[in-house]
Design a protein around this motif. Structure first.
Motif, mmCIF file in Angstrom:
data_model
loop_
_atom_site.group_PDB
_atom_site.id
_atom_site.type_symbol
_atom_site.label_atom_id
_atom_site.label_comp_id
_atom_site.label_asym_id
_atom_site.label_seq_id
_atom_site.Cartn_x
_atom_site.Cartn_y
_atom_site.Cartn_z
ATOM 1 N N TYR A 186 30.605 -20.045 -2.802
ATOM 2 C CA TYR A 186 29.838 -19.594 -1.643
ATOM 3 C C TYR A 186 28.883 -20.669 -1.144
ATOM 4 O O TYR A 186 28.901 -21.030 0.046
ATOM 5 C CB TYR A 186 29.054 -18.327 -1.988
ATOM 6 C CG TYR A 186 28.488 -17.642 -0.761
ATOM 7 C CD1 TYR A 186 29.291 -16.790 -0.009
ATOM 8 C CD2 TYR A 186 27.179 -17.858 -0.351
ATOM 9 C CE1 TYR A 186 28.787 -16.163 1.134
ATOM 10 C CE2 TYR A 186 26.672 -17.239 0.780
ATOM 11 C CZ TYR A 186 27.479 -16.393 1.518
ATOM 12 O OH TYR A 186 26.988 -15.797 2.650
ATOM 13 N N PHE A 187 28.069 -21.189 -2.037
ATOM 14 C CA PHE A 187 27.079 -22.178 -1.603
ATOM 15 C C PHE A 187 27.724 -23.526 -1.317
ATOM 16 O O PHE A 187 27.215 -24.307 -0.508
ATOM 17 C CB PHE A 187 25.965 -22.292 -2.643
ATOM 18 C CG PHE A 187 25.138 -21.032 -2.740
ATOM 19 C CD1 PHE A 187 24.256 -20.694 -1.723
ATOM 20 C CD2 PHE A 187 25.269 -20.180 -3.823
ATOM 21 C CE1 PHE A 187 23.507 -19.526 -1.784
ATOM 22 C CE2 PHE A 187 24.521 -19.014 -3.898
ATOM 23 C CZ PHE A 187 23.642 -18.685 -2.876
ATOM 24 N N GLY A 188 28.881 -23.769 -1.948
ATOM 25 C CA GLY A 188 29.649 -24.959 -1.589
ATOM 26 C C GLY A 188 30.164 -24.871 -0.172
ATOM 27 O O GLY A 188 30.177 -25.863 0.574
ATOM 28 N N GLY A 189 30.597 -23.675 0.220
ATOM 29 C CA GLY A 189 31.043 -23.486 1.599
ATOM 30 C C GLY A 189 29.923 -23.706 2.598
ATOM 31 O O GLY A 189 30.115 -24.361 3.638
ATOM 32 N N LEU A 190 28.738 -23.172 2.291
ATOM 33 C CA LEU A 190 27.594 -23.391 3.169
ATOM 34 C C LEU A 190 27.235 -24.877 3.243
ATOM 35 O O LEU A 190 26.886 -25.389 4.316
ATOM 36 C CB LEU A 190 26.393 -22.586 2.675
ATOM 37 C CG LEU A 190 26.469 -21.061 2.814
ATOM 38 C CD1 LEU A 190 25.215 -20.410 2.242
ATOM 39 C CD2 LEU A 190 26.648 -20.655 4.282
ATOM 40 N N GLY A 200 29.654 -37.116 9.506
ATOM 41 C CA GLY A 200 30.584 -37.676 10.469
ATOM 42 C C GLY A 200 31.970 -37.072 10.430
ATOM 43 O O GLY A 200 32.937 -37.703 10.876
ATOM 44 N N TYR A 201 32.080 -35.846 9.884
ATOM 45 C CA TYR A 201 33.373 -35.165 9.832
ATOM 46 C C TYR A 201 33.283 -33.808 10.528
ATOM 47 O O TYR A 201 33.422 -32.755 9.903
ATOM 48 C CB TYR A 201 33.819 -34.971 8.386
ATOM 49 C CG TYR A 201 34.033 -36.256 7.634
ATOM 50 C CD1 TYR A 201 35.201 -36.993 7.799
ATOM 51 C CD2 TYR A 201 33.043 -36.743 6.778
ATOM 52 C CE1 TYR A 201 35.390 -38.176 7.113
ATOM 53 C CE2 TYR A 201 33.224 -37.924 6.085
ATOM 54 C CZ TYR A 201 34.396 -38.644 6.253
ATOM 55 O OH TYR A 201 34.575 -39.822 5.576
ATOM 56 N N PRO A 202 33.041 -33.831 11.835
ATOM 57 C CA PRO A 202 32.940 -32.565 12.551
ATOM 58 C C PRO A 202 34.313 -31.911 12.714
ATOM 59 O O PRO A 202 35.349 -32.570 12.639
ATOM 60 C CB PRO A 202 32.366 -32.974 13.911
ATOM 61 C CG PRO A 202 32.883 -34.373 14.107
ATOM 62 C CD PRO A 202 32.897 -35.000 12.732
ATOM 63 N N MET A 203 34.306 -30.600 12.919
ATOM 64 C CA MET A 203 35.538 -29.870 13.192
ATOM 65 C C MET A 203 36.015 -30.171 14.614
ATOM 66 O O MET A 203 35.219 -30.576 15.473
ATOM 67 C CB MET A 203 35.299 -28.370 13.047
ATOM 68 C CG MET A 203 35.058 -27.907 11.609
ATOM 69 S SD MET A 203 36.517 -28.059 10.555
ATOM 70 C CE MET A 203 36.050 -29.484 9.555
ATOM 71 N N PRO A 204 37.305 -30.017 14.895
ATOM 72 C CA PRO A 204 37.799 -30.212 16.268
ATOM 73 C C PRO A 204 37.029 -29.357 17.263
ATOM 74 O O PRO A 204 36.576 -28.253 16.941
ATOM 75 C CB PRO A 204 39.269 -29.770 16.168
ATOM 76 C CG PRO A 204 39.632 -29.978 14.736
ATOM 77 C CD PRO A 204 38.380 -29.680 13.961
ATOM 78 N N ALA A 205 36.901 -29.835 18.453
ATOM 79 C CA ALA A 205 36.085 -29.166 19.464
ATOM 80 C C ALA A 205 36.551 -27.741 19.743
ATOM 81 O O ALA A 205 35.729 -26.854 19.996
ATOM 82 C CB ALA A 205 36.089 -29.981 20.757
ATOM 83 N N ASN A 208 34.891 -24.823 18.011
ATOM 84 C CA ASN A 208 33.489 -24.508 18.308
ATOM 85 C C ASN A 208 32.599 -24.594 17.064
ATOM 86 O O ASN A 208 31.670 -23.792 16.886
ATOM 87 C CB ASN A 208 33.361 -23.109 18.925
ATOM 88 C CG ASN A 208 33.915 -23.047 20.328
ATOM 89 O OD1 ASN A 208 33.680 -23.963 21.133
ATOM 90 N ND2 ASN A 208 34.662 -22.010 20.632
ATOM 91 N N GLY A 209 32.895 -25.562 16.224
ATOM 92 C CA GLY A 209 32.088 -25.769 15.032
ATOM 93 C C GLY A 209 32.517 -24.953 13.831
ATOM 94 O O GLY A 209 32.014 -25.166 12.725
ATOM 95 N N MET A 210 33.416 -24.003 14.023
ATOM 96 C CA MET A 210 33.891 -23.178 12.913
ATOM 97 C C MET A 210 34.595 -24.044 11.883
ATOM 98 O O MET A 210 35.433 -24.879 12.232
ATOM 99 C CB MET A 210 34.830 -22.095 13.437
ATOM 100 C CG MET A 210 35.365 -21.153 12.372
ATOM 101 S SD MET A 210 36.288 -19.764 13.090
ATOM 102 C CE MET A 210 37.630 -20.637 13.912
ATOM 103 N N ASN A 211 34.280 -23.834 10.621
ATOM 104 C CA ASN A 211 34.828 -24.655 9.545
ATOM 105 C C ASN A 211 35.732 -23.802 8.650
ATOM 106 O O ASN A 211 35.238 -23.047 7.805
ATOM 107 C CB ASN A 211 33.679 -25.249 8.721
ATOM 108 C CG ASN A 211 34.152 -26.293 7.736
ATOM 109 O OD1 ASN A 211 35.208 -26.168 7.138
ATOM 110 N ND2 ASN A 211 33.346 -27.336 7.570
ATOM 111 N N PHE A 417 27.959 -18.657 12.816
ATOM 112 C CA PHE A 417 28.441 -17.329 13.182
ATOM 113 C C PHE A 417 29.967 -17.274 13.132
ATOM 114 O O PHE A 417 30.547 -16.347 12.526
ATOM 115 C CB PHE A 417 27.953 -16.950 14.575
ATOM 116 C CG PHE A 417 28.441 -15.604 15.049
ATOM 117 C CD1 PHE A 417 27.823 -14.441 14.618
ATOM 118 C CD2 PHE A 417 29.530 -15.503 15.900
ATOM 119 C CE1 PHE A 417 28.278 -13.194 15.043
ATOM 120 C CE2 PHE A 417 29.993 -14.271 16.329
ATOM 121 C CZ PHE A 417 29.359 -13.108 15.898
ATOM 122 N N MET A 418 30.627 -18.238 13.739
ATOM 123 C CA MET A 418 32.087 -18.250 13.773
ATOM 124 C C MET A 418 32.678 -18.400 12.376
ATOM 125 O O MET A 418 33.683 -17.764 12.039
ATOM 126 C CB MET A 418 32.571 -19.372 14.682
ATOM 127 C CG MET A 418 32.191 -19.217 16.142
ATOM 128 S SD MET A 418 33.005 -17.811 16.921
ATOM 129 C CE MET A 418 34.700 -18.414 17.001
#
Length: 547
Positions: A186-190, A200-205, A208-211, A417-418
Motif C-alpha cells: 500500500y505505502f509502496g504504491g503511494l 522524471g518518470y511521469p505517466m502518459p498524458a 491524467n496522472g493515474m498510475n 483520485f484517478m
C-alpha cells in the motif's frame, strides 16, 4: 426457512403434484425439538419419502400444506436438528401411492394429513426400510460406502494437532509478516505515485496522472487486509495466541480487532462494516454453507438472471460489470441487511421492536435496491449505507487526493483520485475472482437441509461444498488472498493461515483415502464455473437429490 413462532419448521419438497411446503411441529415434554434433518429424499411409485431425526420419542402434530413460507432473512429458528441417525427416526411418506412399507402419512385434496413418529425402538426398522429405498445417481456413488465417522475422526485429529499451543508464536509471527507485506504494497504504491513524476518518470498524458502500477500495489494491499488479516483474525484464528485466561492481550483478537471507528480505520478499513461482515460471513455463511439460509448462495442470489429471458451475451456482460463494483454495490449493503436482521430478531426476543430498514426479504440488498427504496421514501437504509461507506470513501477519494494536491497541486489531486478509483476497481476484480468462486460450480454441493455445527456432517459439507485453488508457498497464497484453502478453512474456521497451509496436504490425503471428493483447480477454471452458474449455464449438485 425459519418459522414464524420459532417452535415449528417449514420444509419445502417437490412432489409429483408440484411444490408444496409442509409444517412439522414436534415437542417433547413441553420442549420443542425439530424433526427436520433430511437424510435422503427418494421416490417410489409416486411416493415421496423423507427421513428426519429426533432426539427422543415424539408425536408429530397434524401436518398441513403450506404455500408461502419464507426464509426469515437468512436466520434459522434457533435450533438445529440432531445429526446422528442412531437416536431415532421417523419416515414421512408424502403425496399418493401405496407402495411404501414404512410408516406413512397420506394426503387428500384438502391438504390435511397425519404423520406418526416412531421412537427409538422402531428406529432400526425405519432406517432399514428407508435404506432400501435410498438410491444415489452416478455422481453420488461415492456416498454409498462412506465411513463418515472414521473420516471425521481423522480430520479432528489433524485439527487438534494444529491447534496445539506450540504453534501460537509461529502463527502470530506469520500473520505479522503477511500484514507487513500488505503495508509495503500500500505505502509502496503511494510512494510510486508521488515519486515517479519527481524522478522524471511521469505517466502518459492520456492517463491524467493515474498510475496503474501504484494502483495494482494499493489494490493488492486492500484485498490482503480483508481476505488475510481481517478475515482470519475476525474468525478467531489467533484468539488463543492473543489471550490469557480469557483476557485479551493482543491486537489480533476478534473481540478487539477492527472494533469501533478508530480500529476500523487502522486495522481493516474497507467498504464493509466489520461488525456487519461478522454477522453475514462468520455466523450465517460459514455455519450454513450452501443452505437456503446462506446469504452467499450464488445460485439462489442470481436466480433472476439465471431464469430470465435475457440473452446469454447480456448475462455475461452483467456478471463482468458486477465484478467491477461488487464490494460496494452488493456485498457491503447485504452485510448491513443481515446485521439489522439479527438486531431485529434479538429485539423481538426481548419483547422490543427494531425494524430492519433493508426490505429485500430473501434476496440480497444492493445499492440499487436501497436507492429504489429511497425514492419511495424509505430513507433509513440509505442513511445506514452512507454511514457504512463514509470512512473508506472519504479516505480513498478525499483524503488521498488532498495529499496529492499538497504535493503537486491540482494535477497531483487528480492523479491521486484517478489512481484510487483504479485501485478500487482492481481490488473488486481481484476479490471477486478469489472469493465468489469458493463455493460454486457443477461439482460443488448445495443443501436443502441443515446440519449441526462441528458434527461429522458439518465437516463433510465443508469439503464437498467448497473448492480449493493452487496451494503452497507464501507468495502464491498471498496472491490468492489465502482463500485457496477454503476446504480446510470451512472445516476449521478458527485457525491460522499458517495452519491451513501446513495441514492441507494431509486433509487432501485423508479425503482421497475415504473417497470423499476434494475439488482443487486453478482459480481461473473456478472462475469459469462461477460465471456459468451465475448466467444459468451450469447448476450445482444437490445433496438431497442423491448427487
Amino acid at each position: 426457512p425459519a418459522c414464524p413462532d420459532s417452535r415449528t419448521r417449514h420444509a419445502r419438497h417437490a412432489t409429483p403434484a408440484g411444490c408444496v411446503e409442509r409444517l412439522y411441529d414436534t415437542r417433547t415434554g413441553g420442549t420443542h425439538t425439530h424433526a427436520h434433518r433430511t437424510a435422503r429424499d427418494g421416490r417410489d411409485g409416486g411416493t415421496r419419502i423423507m427421513m428426519t431425526t429426533m432426539t427422543s420419542r415424539v408425536t408429530l402434530a397434524p401436518v398441513k400444506a403450506l404455500t408461502s413460507a419464507k426464509r426469515a432473512n437468512g436466520a434459522r429458528s434457533g435450533c438445529v436438528g440432531a445429526t446422528s441417525m442412531r437416536r431415532g427416526a421417523s419416515v414421512v411418506v408424502r403425496g399418493q401411492g401405496a407402495g411404501a412399507s414404512s410408516m406413512k402419512a397420506r394426503g387428500d385434496d384438502a391438504g390435511a394429513n397425519r404423520a406418526i413418529a416412531i421412537g427409538e425402538d422402531g428406529a432400526a426398522a425405519a432406517m432399514e426400510s428407508f435404506a432400501e429405498k435410498m438410491q444415489y445417481n452416478a455422481t453420488g456413488k461415492w456416498r454409498e460406502n462412506l465411513d463418515l465417522a472414521g473420516w471425521a475422526a481423522e480430520m479432528r485429529a489433524i485439527e487438534k494437532e494444529y491447534k496445539s499451543p506450540e504453534h501460537y508464536e509461529g502463527d502470530v509471527k506469520h500473520l505479522k509478516k503477511i500484514l507487513t507485506w500488505a503495508n509495503v504494497c500500500y505505502f509502496g504504491g503511494l510512494a510510486l505515485l508521488i515519486g515517479m513524476p519527481m524522478a522524471g518518470y511521469p505517466m502518459p498524458a492520456w492517463l491524467n496522472g493515474m498510475n496503474p502500477i501504484a494502483a495494482l500495489l494499493m489494490s493488492t494491499a486492500i484485498c490482503a487486509r480483508w481476505t488475510m488479516v481481517g478475515h482470519h483474525t475476525c474468525h478467531g484464528g489467533y484468539n488463543a495466541a492473543q489471550s490469557t485466561n480469557g483476557e485479551v492481550t493482543g491486537r489480533f483478537h476478534r473481540r478487539k480487532f477492527a472494533r469501533g471507528l478508530w480500529r476500523r480505520c487502522t486495522d481493516w478499513m474497507d467498504w464493509m462494516l466489520p461488525e456487519a461482515w461478522d454477522v453475514e460471513h462468520n455466523h450465517l455463511h460459514h455455519y450454513q454453507l450452501g443452505e437456503d439460509a446462506d446469504p452467499d448462495l450464488v445460485e439462489r442470489n442470481m436466480s433472476e438472471l439465471r431464469e430470465g429471458n435475457t440473452p446469454m451475451v447480456s448475462r455475461y456482460l452483467q456478471v463482468a460489470g458486477l465484478a467491477l463494483v461488487w464490494k460496494w454495490f452488493y456485498y457491503a449493503p447485504n452485510t448491513l441487511k443481515e446485521l439489522h436482521a439479527r438486531r431485529a430478531r434479538e429485539a423481538e426476543k426481548n419483547g422490543q421492536v427494531a425494524e430492519n430498514p433493508f426490505k429485500t426479504g430473501t434476496l440480497p440488498s444492493t445499492v440499487l435496491t436501497v436507492t429504489q427504496g429511497a425514492f419511495k421514501g424509505e430513507l433509513a437504509a440509505l442513511g445506514e449505507m452512507i454511514k457504512c461507506f463514509a470512512p473508506y470513501a472519504l479516505w480513498s477519494f478525499a483524503a488521498l487526493p488532498a495529499l496529492g494536491y499538497a504535493v503537486a497541486g491540482p494535477a497531483g489531486a487528480l492523479a491521486f483520485f484517478m489512481t484510487s478509483v483504479l485501485a478500487d476497481v482492481m481490488t473488486n476484480i481481484h476479490s471477486f475472482i478469489i472469493i465468489a468462486t469458493n463455493h460454486v460450480g457443477d461439482d460443488i454441493y448445495r443443501f436443502e437441509s441443515e446440519t449441526k455445527p462441528r458434527s461429522d456432517d458439518f465437516y463433510l459439507r465443508a469439503v464437498i461444498g467448497s473448492a480449493n485453488f493452487k496451494t503452497g508457498g507464501d507468495v502464491n497464497d498471498f496472491m490468492h488472498g489465502w482463500l485457496n484453502y477454503q476446504i480446510e478453512h470451512h472445516m476449521f474456521p478458527d485457525m491460522s493461515m499458517r495452519a491451513y497451509q501446513n495441514m492441507q496436504p494431509r486433509v487432501k490425503a485423508v479425503c482421497e483415502k475415504y473417497g470423499v471428493p476434494y475439488v482443487q483447480e486453478s482459480v481461473f477454471k473456478r472462475l469459469g464455473q462461477l460465471v456459468d452458474v451465475m448466467v444459468g449455464k451450469r447448476s450445482m449438485l444437490v445433496w438431497e437429490r442423491g448427487d
